[in-house]
Design a protein around this motif. Structure first.
Motif, PDB file in Angstrom:
ATOM      1  N   LEU A 139      -2.894  -1.537  -5.937  1.00  0.00           N
ATOM      2  CA  LEU A 139      -1.744  -2.331  -5.194  1.00  0.00           C
ATOM      3  C   LEU A 139      -2.315  -3.773  -4.940  1.00  0.00           C
ATOM      4  O   LEU A 139      -3.522  -3.823  -4.886  1.00  0.00           O
ATOM      5  CB  LEU A 139      -1.612  -1.428  -3.810  1.00  0.00           C
ATOM      6  CG  LEU A 139      -0.859  -0.076  -4.010  1.00  0.00           C
ATOM      7  CD1 LEU A 139      -0.776   0.509  -2.555  1.00  0.00           C
ATOM      8  CD2 LEU A 139       0.541  -0.201  -4.567  1.00  0.00           C
ATOM      9  N   VAL A 170       0.584   1.549   6.262  1.00  0.00           N
ATOM     10  CA  VAL A 170       0.678   1.323   4.725  1.00  0.00           C
ATOM     11  C   VAL A 170       1.908   0.324   4.347  1.00  0.00           C
ATOM     12  O   VAL A 170       1.352  -0.691   3.553  1.00  0.00           O
ATOM     13  CB  VAL A 170       1.229   2.757   4.176  1.00  0.00           C
ATOM     14  CG1 VAL A 170       1.313   2.441   2.543  1.00  0.00           C
ATOM     15  CG2 VAL A 170       0.105   3.646   4.386  1.00  0.00           C
ATOM     16  N   ARG A 181       2.470   6.193  -1.282  1.00  0.00           N
ATOM     17  CA  ARG A 181       1.162   5.753  -0.567  1.00  0.00           C
ATOM     18  C   ARG A 181       0.711   6.164   0.461  1.00  0.00           C
ATOM     19  O   ARG A 181      -0.315   6.473   0.783  1.00  0.00           O
ATOM     20  CB  ARG A 181       1.771   4.062  -0.477  1.00  0.00           C
ATOM     21  CG  ARG A 181       1.977   3.169  -1.557  1.00  0.00           C
ATOM     22  CD  ARG A 181       2.666   1.921  -1.381  1.00  0.00           C
ATOM     23  NE  ARG A 181       2.999   1.285  -2.578  1.00  0.00           N
ATOM     24  CZ  ARG A 181       3.716   0.038  -2.757  1.00  0.00           C
ATOM     25  NH1 ARG A 181       4.260  -0.304  -1.543  1.00  0.00           N
ATOM     26  NH2 ARG A 181       4.069  -0.457  -3.638  1.00  0.00           N
TER      27      ARG A 181
END
Length: 288
Positions: A30, A75, A94
């Motif tokens: 990410l 997140v 996630r």
């Protein structure tokens, strides 16, 4: 009685939250930035302090809020949500990885912090004394470098698997299928017509190519070594496949024969030439 120092409690939770977020970032590749991840870790640490000082936030209600609302907010704050960063489904993935990483690190910390101390700081699963703070720092560093090393190994193996193909070789009616690695470092060319040369082990070549009509010697050079010569032969054709799908067909290709194994783990017996990636070719572009 457990003595709690809120500033230390905040700092410890901030460090561990940031570590978890960073590992999630590494696992899922990410694009989280330092400031956003720091803000998310700070939010998690603030919530941990609120749970500590407000008894009404404990129990199942506190766990649900922590796992879903606070975890999801952390997140989303660290990696974004919506637009080019993904939607609710990606957020759920996630968040699930965030839980798994947190549970794994929590289990390791629980093993390290299994002793029953009567005084000191309080952390998650139990108290720990002031003198163990250096040990905690070492544990955090070890967890980070250990997990990072495992991730690098998995990524390297994934890239290697992505570059493996099945190659069908044919010479005078005899055929053999071998595993091959697409190797960008293989830049061998036949010295007369400058055609690409693939490399195969002598053992694999012997199994389908007993006698040949013509052998040439192909110059090569390895890293840190002088120039050398490898015997080269020309076979009838070879077909490159993956998962049963034909990707490319080579007519009359050249093969250089290596006396040494090409893979220490024997995962492949051939190196494809690095000039062009087989996946870049469509079935309509197959050579005839």
């Amino acid at each position: 009685m457990v003595r709690i120092y809120l500033d230390v409690y905040f700092a410890v939770n901030f460090a561990l939250d940031y570590l978890i977020l960073f590992l999630v970032k590494r696992l899922l590749c990410l694009p989280g930035r330092f400031l956003r991840m720091s803000a998310a870790a700070g939010a998690g640490a603030v919530w941990a302090c609120l749970v500590l000082v407000l008894p009404g936030l404990g129990g199942w209600l506190g766990l649900i809020i922590t796992w879903f609302l606070v975890g999801g907010a952390m997140v989303a704050l660290a990696f974004g949500i919506g637009g080019e960063n993904g939607g609710l489904r990606e957020l759920g993935v996630r968040l699930a990885v965030f839980w798994m990483v947190g549970a794994g690190l929590g289990g390791l910390l629980g093993l390290w912090n299994s002793q029953d101390f009567t005084n000191g700081y309080f952390f998650g699963m139990g108290p720990f004394p002031l003198k163990s703070l250096p040990a905690l720092c070492l544990w955090v560093a070890g967890a980070y470098f250990g997990v990072s090393a495992c991730l690098r190994l998995l990524q390297r193996q994934g890239r290697a698997r992505h570059s493996l193909y099945q190659v069908k070789l044919c010479y005078k009616g005899a055929t053999k299928t071998v595993n091959a690695l697409w190797d960008t470092g293989n830049q061998l060319y036949e010295p007369y017509s400058h055609q690409p040369v693939h490399v195969i082990t002598s053992e694999a070549c012997r199994q389908f190519c007993g006698t040949v009509n013509r052998i040439i010697y192909i110059p090569f050079r390895t890293v840190g070594a002088e120039y050398g010569l490898m015997p080269g032969i020309r076979i009838d054709f070879m077909e490159v496949e993956r998962d049963g799908r034909l990707l490319w067909r080579y007519e009359r290709p050249w093969l250089a024969i290596s006396k040494n194994p090409l893979s220490a783990a024997c995962r492949y017996e051939m190196l494809l030439h690095g000039e062009e990636h087989p996946l870049k070719k469509d079935l309509e572009g197959l050579r005839e």
